[in-house]
Motif scaffolding. Structure first.
Motif, mmCIF file in Angstrom:
data_model
loop_
_atom_site.group_PDB
_atom_site.id
_atom_site.type_symbol
_atom_site.label_atom_id
_atom_site.label_comp_id
_atom_site.label_asym_id
_atom_site.label_seq_id
_atom_site.Cartn_x
_atom_site.Cartn_y
_atom_site.Cartn_z
ATOM 1 N N VAL A 77 29.533 27.768 43.196
ATOM 2 C CA VAL A 77 29.078 26.651 42.347
ATOM 3 C C VAL A 77 27.675 26.202 42.738
ATOM 4 C CG1 VAL A 77 29.570 24.308 41.607
ATOM 5 C CG2 VAL A 77 31.450 25.930 41.879
ATOM 6 N N SER A 253 37.552 29.815 35.272
ATOM 7 C CA SER A 253 36.415 29.727 36.187
ATOM 8 C C SER A 253 35.503 28.563 35.828
ATOM 9 C CB SER A 253 35.623 31.039 36.152
ATOM 10 O OG SER A 253 34.467 30.954 36.958
ATOM 11 N N LYS A 254 35.237 28.387 34.553
ATOM 12 C CA LYS A 254 34.378 27.282 34.106
ATOM 13 C C LYS A 254 35.021 25.928 34.426
ATOM 14 C CE LYS A 254 32.313 25.290 29.940
ATOM 15 N NZ LYS A 254 32.192 25.414 28.460
ATOM 16 N N SER A 257 35.088 25.240 38.208
ATOM 17 C CA SER A 257 33.750 24.904 38.689
ATOM 18 C C SER A 257 33.394 23.470 38.324
ATOM 19 C CB SER A 257 32.725 25.875 38.094
ATOM 20 O OG SER A 257 32.986 27.206 38.474
#
Length: 406
Positions: A77, A253-254, A257
């Protein structure tokens, strides 16, 4: 015409036979798979201790790699932000150089940034803790001297309080033997506990170092690893299913994060609230406790109480009454943070309404403990997004008007 009909009949029969054969083959494969799964399940239920030992051993072996994957995801990140900010220009003359050095430099800066935060927090908090413990030890020494004087006076007055016959009937040898046995057992237990703690600490440090090295390798070659993973999936699975799986992974994943970013922002807000509130109330160590609570708030469930314990300990030595006020302030701010700030800040970062944030934390936290609380919000957010993407097209296909939903 008759010959043509026979040829057509033989051709269709042949096709039907091939289809039936294919269907029978598929059915047999399914039946065999079900039988194998049932046998394995039955054997597992009959040998739960063996299965549990196997999975425990496997998890122990894979711990550094699993830890490395988690560390790589978290480090990715800030690393991604550093790459975009520092290497976004990519001049044509220096493109090859930037491509070679941007990833190692970004990883190095990310690790330095995180280590700087840890050193800053420990550099602020630990010296104050040492001073507090030193003050407390002085107070304890004075208290021990007072207790010793009280004991001596009690021994002088003991014959007046307890009859001399009672004192003479006490078996002092048995008392001494019991006390020595207690000390021996206690010393043995302490030594065993010390060895166990030292072994656990060494194992934890070793796993952390191996995990960090593995995480660095993952971050350096993440594009290559992603491409290899896609090749394997497309080679062995239908293309449509792979596309769907990759979409869910990208979405997860988005969201994860964004969750990490929101969690960090929420921790900073909570620390600032403690600093401002303690400064207004005139409580000591406002800056130190604010920084400590910001740092420990990143640890789910337990982190806040670590800040409470350390903060109370620091204030208690100087002023017990103010320590009580700090405990009251802590629980008030925790309620405000847990019911108002956290659902909005973290919920908005992952696209999950506040009510579902509370539901996620309550449900998965009570079911899976600390791990459940840590992943509850992003997991619910992924489910919420996928469900919303599936519901709206279905409502549109059924021509359900918005008025019916009010």
């Amino acid at each position: 015409m008759y010959i043509h009909y026979n040829l057509y009949a033989n051709y269709t029969w042949g096709m039907g036979g091939e289809i039936d054969l294919e269907l029978n083959r598929r059915n047999m494969q399914k039946i065999i798979s079900i039988i194998v799964i049932a046998v394995l399940l039955y054997w597992g239920l009959q040998n739960l201790s063996t299965v549990s030992s196997f999975f425990s051993r496997t998890f122990q072996i894979l711990t550094p790699f699993l830890l490395g994957m988690c560390m790589a995801f978290v480090l990715n990140v800030p690393m991604r932000i550093i790459e975009k900010k520092l290497f976004s220009y990519n001049l044509k003359s220096k493109k090859n150089i930037n491509d070679k050095i941007k990833r190692p430099i970004s990883i190095l800066l990310t690790i330095i940034f995180i280590l700087a935060i840890i050193i800053l927090v420990t550099g602020i908090v630990i010296p104050e803790l040492i001073d507090t413990i030193s003050t407390l030890s002085t107070n304890v020494s004075n208290s021990i001297l007072k207790l010793q004087g009280l004991y001596n006076r009690l021994m002088l007055k003991l014959p007046e309080i307890i009859p001399i016959n009672t004192i003479n009937n006490i078996n002092w040898d048995e008392i001494n033997k019991t006390a020595l046995d207690f000390l021996k057992i206690g010393t043995t237990n302490i030594l065993g506990l010390t060895v166990s703690i030292a072994s656990s600490i060494f194992s934890g440090i070793l796993n952390f170092i191996l995990g960090l090295v593995f995480a660095i390798y993952i971050l350096i070659q993440k594009e290559k690893l992603s491409k290899q993973f896609k090749k394997i999936m497309y080679a062995y699975l239908p293309e449509g299913k792979v596309d769907r799986i990759l979409y869910i992974l990208r979405l997860s994943s988005k969201i994860f994060s964004n969750f990490i970013s929101g969690q960090c922002l929420e921790a900073v807000i909570l620390g600032a609230m403690f600093f401002i509130s303690m400064t207004i109330l005139g409580l000591p160590y406002a800056l130190i406790i604010g920084v400590l609570i910001s740092f420990t708030a990143l640890i789910p469930l337990v982190g806040g109480f670590i800040g409470l314990f350390v903060g109370t300990f620091l204030i208690l030595v100087s002023d017990p009454v103010k320590a009580l006020w700090f405990i009251i302030l802590f629980f008030i701010l925790q309620q405000i943070e847990g019911n108002l700030i956290y659902p909005r800040v973290v919920g908005n970062s992952v696209g999950l309404p506040a009510i579902w944030v509370l539901a996620a934390i309550t449900l998965l936290g009570s079911t899976f403990g600390i791990v459940g609380m840590l992943v509850s919000v992003p997991v619910f957010s992924v489910i919420y997004t996928l469900l919303r993407e599936d519901v709206y097209p279905r409502l549109k296909a059924k021509k359900i008007s918005p008025e019916k939903l009010k």
